[in-house]
Design a protein around this motif. Sequence first.
Motif, mmCIF file in Angstrom:
data_model
loop_
_atom_site.group_PDB
_atom_site.id
_atom_site.type_symbol
_atom_site.label_atom_id
_atom_site.label_comp_id
_atom_site.label_asym_id
_atom_site.label_seq_id
_atom_site.Cartn_x
_atom_site.Cartn_y
_atom_site.Cartn_z
ATOM 1 N N SER A 156 21.317 43.099 27.938
ATOM 2 C CA SER A 156 22.541 43.229 28.730
ATOM 3 C C SER A 156 22.433 44.367 29.744
ATOM 4 O O SER A 156 22.873 44.240 30.894
ATOM 5 C CB SER A 156 23.740 43.476 27.803
ATOM 6 O OG SER A 156 23.968 42.364 26.975
ATOM 7 N N PRO A 213 30.962 36.586 41.000
ATOM 8 C CA PRO A 213 31.736 36.177 39.817
ATOM 9 C C PRO A 213 32.169 34.710 39.855
ATOM 10 O O PRO A 213 32.198 34.045 38.816
ATOM 11 C CB PRO A 213 32.942 37.121 39.858
ATOM 12 C CG PRO A 213 32.455 38.333 40.578
ATOM 13 C CD PRO A 213 31.509 37.816 41.628
ATOM 14 N N TYR A 226 29.555 31.078 27.720
ATOM 15 C CA TYR A 226 30.083 32.344 28.230
ATOM 16 C C TYR A 226 29.227 33.550 27.841
ATOM 17 O O TYR A 226 29.665 34.684 27.989
ATOM 18 C CB TYR A 226 31.500 32.566 27.683
ATOM 19 C CG TYR A 226 32.468 31.462 28.063
ATOM 20 C CD1 TYR A 226 33.037 31.417 29.327
ATOM 21 C CD2 TYR A 226 32.806 30.466 27.138
ATOM 22 C CE1 TYR A 226 33.929 30.418 29.679
ATOM 23 C CE2 TYR A 226 33.699 29.459 27.485
ATOM 24 C CZ TYR A 226 34.250 29.445 28.747
ATOM 25 O OH TYR A 226 35.119 28.442 29.093
ATOM 26 N N ILE A 229 28.970 36.849 30.032
ATOM 27 C CA ILE A 229 29.736 36.610 31.258
ATOM 28 C C ILE A 229 30.346 37.891 31.818
ATOM 29 O O ILE A 229 30.545 38.021 33.039
ATOM 30 C CB ILE A 229 30.827 35.540 31.011
ATOM 31 C CG1 ILE A 229 31.386 35.042 32.349
ATOM 32 C CG2 ILE A 229 31.921 36.072 30.110
ATOM 33 C CD1 ILE A 229 32.284 33.835 32.214
ATOM 34 N N TRP A 230 30.631 38.872 30.951
ATOM 35 C CA TRP A 230 31.230 40.114 31.439
ATOM 36 C C TRP A 230 30.317 40.807 32.451
ATOM 37 O O TRP A 230 30.795 41.483 33.375
ATOM 38 C CB TRP A 230 31.528 41.047 30.266
ATOM 39 C CG TRP A 230 30.298 41.606 29.599
ATOM 40 C CD1 TRP A 230 29.610 41.064 28.555
ATOM 41 C CD2 TRP A 230 29.618 42.819 29.951
ATOM 42 N NE1 TRP A 230 28.530 41.855 28.230
ATOM 43 C CE2 TRP A 230 28.519 42.942 29.061
ATOM 44 C CE3 TRP A 230 29.824 43.808 30.903
ATOM 45 C CZ2 TRP A 230 27.627 44.015 29.113
ATOM 46 C CZ3 TRP A 230 28.940 44.884 30.969
ATOM 47 C CH2 TRP A 230 27.863 44.975 30.084
ATOM 48 N N ILE A 231 29.011 40.646 32.283
ATOM 49 C CA ILE A 231 28.063 41.270 33.210
ATOM 50 C C ILE A 231 28.301 40.775 34.630
ATOM 51 O O ILE A 231 28.338 41.563 35.591
ATOM 52 C CB ILE A 231 26.613 40.953 32.781
ATOM 53 C CG1 ILE A 231 26.318 41.557 31.414
ATOM 54 C CG2 ILE A 231 25.612 41.431 33.830
ATOM 55 C CD1 ILE A 231 25.007 41.081 30.803
ATOM 56 N N TYR A 232 28.524 39.464 34.756
ATOM 57 C CA TYR A 232 28.671 38.850 36.080
ATOM 58 C C TYR A 232 30.065 39.070 36.673
ATOM 59 O O TYR A 232 30.277 38.835 37.851
ATOM 60 C CB TYR A 232 28.370 37.359 35.981
ATOM 61 C CG TYR A 232 26.989 37.076 35.417
ATOM 62 C CD1 TYR A 232 25.879 37.087 36.238
ATOM 63 C CD2 TYR A 232 26.815 36.840 34.049
ATOM 64 C CE1 TYR A 232 24.616 36.841 35.719
ATOM 65 C CE2 TYR A 232 25.553 36.592 33.530
ATOM 66 C CZ TYR A 232 24.455 36.604 34.366
ATOM 67 O OH TYR A 232 23.202 36.369 33.861
ATOM 68 N N MET A 233 31.004 39.483 35.828
ATOM 69 C CA MET A 233 32.342 39.806 36.329
ATOM 70 C C MET A 233 32.448 41.267 36.777
ATOM 71 O O MET A 233 33.298 41.587 37.607
ATOM 72 C CB MET A 233 33.400 39.554 35.236
ATOM 73 C CG MET A 233 33.474 38.116 34.716
ATOM 74 S SD MET A 233 33.911 36.905 35.985
ATOM 75 C CE MET A 233 32.327 36.059 36.177
ATOM 76 N N VAL A 234 31.574 42.128 36.253
ATOM 77 C CA VAL A 234 31.691 43.569 36.517
ATOM 78 C C VAL A 234 30.609 44.082 37.468
ATOM 79 O O VAL A 234 30.900 44.803 38.435
ATOM 80 C CB VAL A 234 31.640 44.362 35.197
ATOM 81 C CG1 VAL A 234 31.729 45.866 35.469
ATOM 82 C CG2 VAL A 234 32.773 43.924 34.269
#
Length: 256
Positions: A156, A213, A226, A229-234
């Motif tokens: 990550s 995103p 998912y 997925i937080w990586i691609y949102m932040v």
Amino acid sequence: MSTSNHVTSLPPVTPASANEPPLSQPSSKPSTSKLFHTTVLKKAGAEFVGTFILVFTAAAGPIVDQKFSGIETLIGNAACSGLAVLILVLSIGHISKAHMNPAVTLAYAALGHFPWAQVPIFILAEILGSLSASFLLKAAYHPFMSGGVTVPSVSSGQAFLLEFVATFILMFVIVAVATDHTAVGDLAGVAIGGAVMLDILIIGPMTGASMNPARTLGPAIATGRYRGIWIYMVAPPLGAILGAAVYALIKLPKDE
């Protein structure tokens, strides 16, 4: 005996309408507010269509690669996204500046190149465009296995760093050619499309090279995948804001 012919003069009769304020005539021109809302909706529509085309083509490359045993390559996948960005910047850039990416929209707003009031409208249009493209791909290529989903194949921390740096590079180029009058504005599509291709070639196997995103969210929802997925949102928004800020620091003043 003489009779006087004197006649008392009466005040002139004034029409009732003369003392009343004139009725306002309906203007043939639309109000400024109506024009503003129409313009914003047109720009949002351009963002919807642009993001739809971008996600459809960017995700279709990996899907074709999986379904037909390696017809596509890393270079082919990079070309799908890079060419899509090139033609979209040239075709809708004059309407909405061709963001097609919530990270780009946020970075533009953070640096004062875009009004914050329009940010939610643009981001909503971009997400809807991505969702529409993703579910259309699901119907057209069913079964489409991973469906062009961007998931990390490294840790990550590594994935976050790669997405951050790649989006930094992309936004640095975007701000240079789209906001600096001394840059090669006529070749903006070539420069931005080339930056997308370069980023995919250097981080594609590790993260899928989303930098967007909306690019990640649509296929993730369509496939129910998912992971990370937080990586691609932040990471992309942060990288985009830093890329725009760094170019602003080195940009020459207009009088130079």
